[in-house]
Design an enzyme around this catalytic site. Structure first.
Site: not given
Ligand code: GLC
Ligand code: CA
Length: 547
Positions: A29, A31, A33, A37, A106, A207, A249, A323-324
């Site tokens: 980050d 700024n 908040d 970013d 993405d 995705d 994915e 991230h999942d």
């Molecule tokens: C994919 C993404 C996940 C998201 C889901 C719905 O699995 O990686 O983070 O919640 O799709 O878009």
């Molecule tokens: Ca920020």
């Protein structure tokens, strides 16, 4: 040290590349908040160049109400003000390119946000041209068209009384699924892809792309009847640019499907991002919250099959984190005494294989899971499963145990840049809790320590680019039944690589195959031989045939 740069004009350059995934909200980050970013990413490009990566996959930064952290897009051609501006994005693309780094966006094409103009128009009436961009079924309240459940809990259908219709959403109520049967809708999506390609984006991560061919009436989501037809059209219309990399994915892909997705004729995508290995420690037929211990022989069988079956016929992604997913060092490694050793061991196991490796932010530091109270969690999926399981009569402690093991929030805690206050991530209040272990685990400390996980990843990435065996060697699994050691070889006509990994905290005997006696040790997380494997030890041995 000069970084080996890839010639990205050549088809298939991504087969020798290593990608790095950024979850922008939690990266840096600038700024105050409390939310990461684009300027934060720009300021860390030197750090990433130093690591040696060739491309950045950024989780979504398009305009979004953030119900699912940006995976609910309300404008495909705008940057969410929280992250910055289109100009920042242009700067990021240009600055990354200068460093030999491609930007991979993405693309969320299976669904959008209910705030998207298309859905707002669709709600106006059945005759509205955008109505058919979504999936509707007539009906009465309280009686959804069928039993389908949404991934984040509850029915996959939501009723709109004004229209006397239900709309379909595989994820949150606020994420209506797009109707891929509508050619006009598909055309508009392709245009948004061209918009980003024209700005210099060099690839896309798609995705939940295995869901676009769904048949909601037959309750089919993954691998629907028209899936590959749509993918071929998408590829021809939007990715025809030379060298554009596309990553799909696909939770539902087996090796046969993977060969279709990633056929060398480029008719669909560059590579598949599948999860068979990831699902091995969940109870068969149940969901990810029902965990069982990992069986190493099963993991090896799984990789063995994927490695052999795709060789020469398709292309896979190599990853253990995103991230999942929870952090692998906490999941399959040891995030206590052997954190550093096991993080390096898991990376060695993965990066030695055929495919394109992905490093998820913080993995190169050996970042770990976090233990939060339910009130501190922010992820929609986690909050929903807690509520749903309590309603179903589960014991709250049991539910929290599986949340600690599996919640996506484990991956999403802010990057740990320094030992200082707020980990150098922000000067304000971070949007989600920081892991208190940043005082020990952080980038500043890792850069200063030649034995850190960071420098080990740097070596792995460099090795991959310096030897062709990593890209094209055939795979042979050794000792398939061994419950503690994962060992395999990779061979080309001339090059030979042996990878040996101890998955336990015990010292174990190991006999290298005869032909590797006297081979060069090109990597090790202990810097010793491999006649005996120390806890979580990993070694790579290599030799070339002499003419
Ligand atoms: C994919 C993404 C996940 C998201 C889901 C719905 O699995 O990686 O983070 O919640 O799709 O878009
Ligand atoms: Ca920020």
């Amino acid at each position: 040290m000069a970084k080996l740069k890839l010639d990205k004009t050549k088809w298939g350059w991504w087969q020798s590349a290593v990608f790095y995934q950024i979850y922008p909200k939690s990266f840096l980050d600038t700024n105050g908040d409390g939310v990461g970013d684009l300027k934060g990413i720009i300021s860390k490009l030197d750090y990433l160049e130093n690591l040696g990566i060739d491309g950045i996959w950024m989780s979504p930064v398009c305009a979004s109400p953030q119900v699912d952290n940006g995976y609910d897009i309300s404008d495909y051609c705008a940057i969410d003000p929280m992250f910055g501006t289109l100009e920042d994005m242009d700067t990021l693309i240009a600055e990354a390119k200068k460093r030999g780094i491609s930007i991979i966006l993405d693309l969320v094409l299976n669904h959008c946000s209910e705030q998207h103009q298309w859905f707002q128009e669709a709600l106006k009436g059945r005759d509205n041209p955008y109505h058919d961009y979504f999936i509707w079924r007539d009906g009465e309240p309280d009686c959804p068209p069928n039993e389908m459940r949404a991934t984040f809990g509850g029915s996959a259908w939501t009723y709109v009384p004004e229209l006397k219709q239900w709309y379909f959403h595989q994820f949150a109520v606020e994420q209506p699924d797009l109707n891929w049967e509508n050619p006009e809708m598909r055309r508009e999506l392709y245009q948004t892809i061209r918009f980003w390609v024209d700005r210099g984006v060099e690839g896309f991560r798609l995705d939940v792309i295995d869901q676009i061919g769904k048949d909601a009436d037959k309750q089919i989501t993954n691998n629907g009847p028209r899936l590959h037809e749509y993918l071929r059209e998408l590829s021809a219309e939007a990715f025809k640019e030379e060298g554009l990399v596309s990553v799909g994915e696909a939770w539902g892909a087996d090796t046969e499907r993977a060969k279709l997705y990633s056929a060398p004729d480029a008719s669909e995508l560059s590579m598949v991002f599948q999860f068979e290995h990831i699902c091995l420690d969940q109870e068969p037929g149940k969901d990810k919250w029902d965990t069982i211990p990992l069986s190493l022989p099963k993991l090896k069988q799984c990789y063995d099959r994927w490695q052999r079956e795709l060789h020469g016929k398709g292309w896979n992604s190599l990853f253990l984190n995103n991230h999942d997913l929870p952090r692998t060092v906490s999941r399959w490694g040891n995030d206590g005494k052997y954190r550093v050793e096991s993080a390096k061991m898991l990376a060695t196991m993965l990066h030695g294989m055929e495919g394109t490796p992905y490093i998820f932010q913080g993995e190169e530091l050996g970042m770990t899971n976090i233990r939060l109270d339910i009130q501190q969690h922010v992820d929609i999926e986690t909050l929903n499963v807690y509520k749903e399981r309590l309603e179903q009569g589960y014991d709250p402690e049991e539910v929290m145990a599986s949340i600690h093991a599996r919640s996506r929030d484990n991956a999403r805690t802010p990057m740990q840049w320094t030992a200082g206050e707020k980990a150098g991530f922000t000067t304000g209040k971070a949007w989600m809790p920081l892991n208190p272990n940043h005082t020990e685990i952080n980038a500043e400390a890792a850069l200063a320590d030649p034995d850190s996980v960071f420098h080990y990843y740097r070596k792995l990435i460099e090795l991959r680019k310096s030897k062709d065996v990593f890209r094209s060697g055939s795979f042979t699994l050794l000792c398939p039944e061994d419950e503690n050691i994962f060992a395999y070889t990779r061979d080309t006509e001339k090059e030979h690589l042996l990878v040996v990994c101890n998955f336990t905290d015990k010292t174990l005997p190991f006999d290298a195959p005869e032909n590797f006696r006297g081979a060069e040790m090109i990597l090790s997380n202990y810097n010793d031989g491999c006649s005996e494997l120390l806890p979580y030890e990993a070694v790579m041995l290599y030799y070339e045939d002499v003419e």
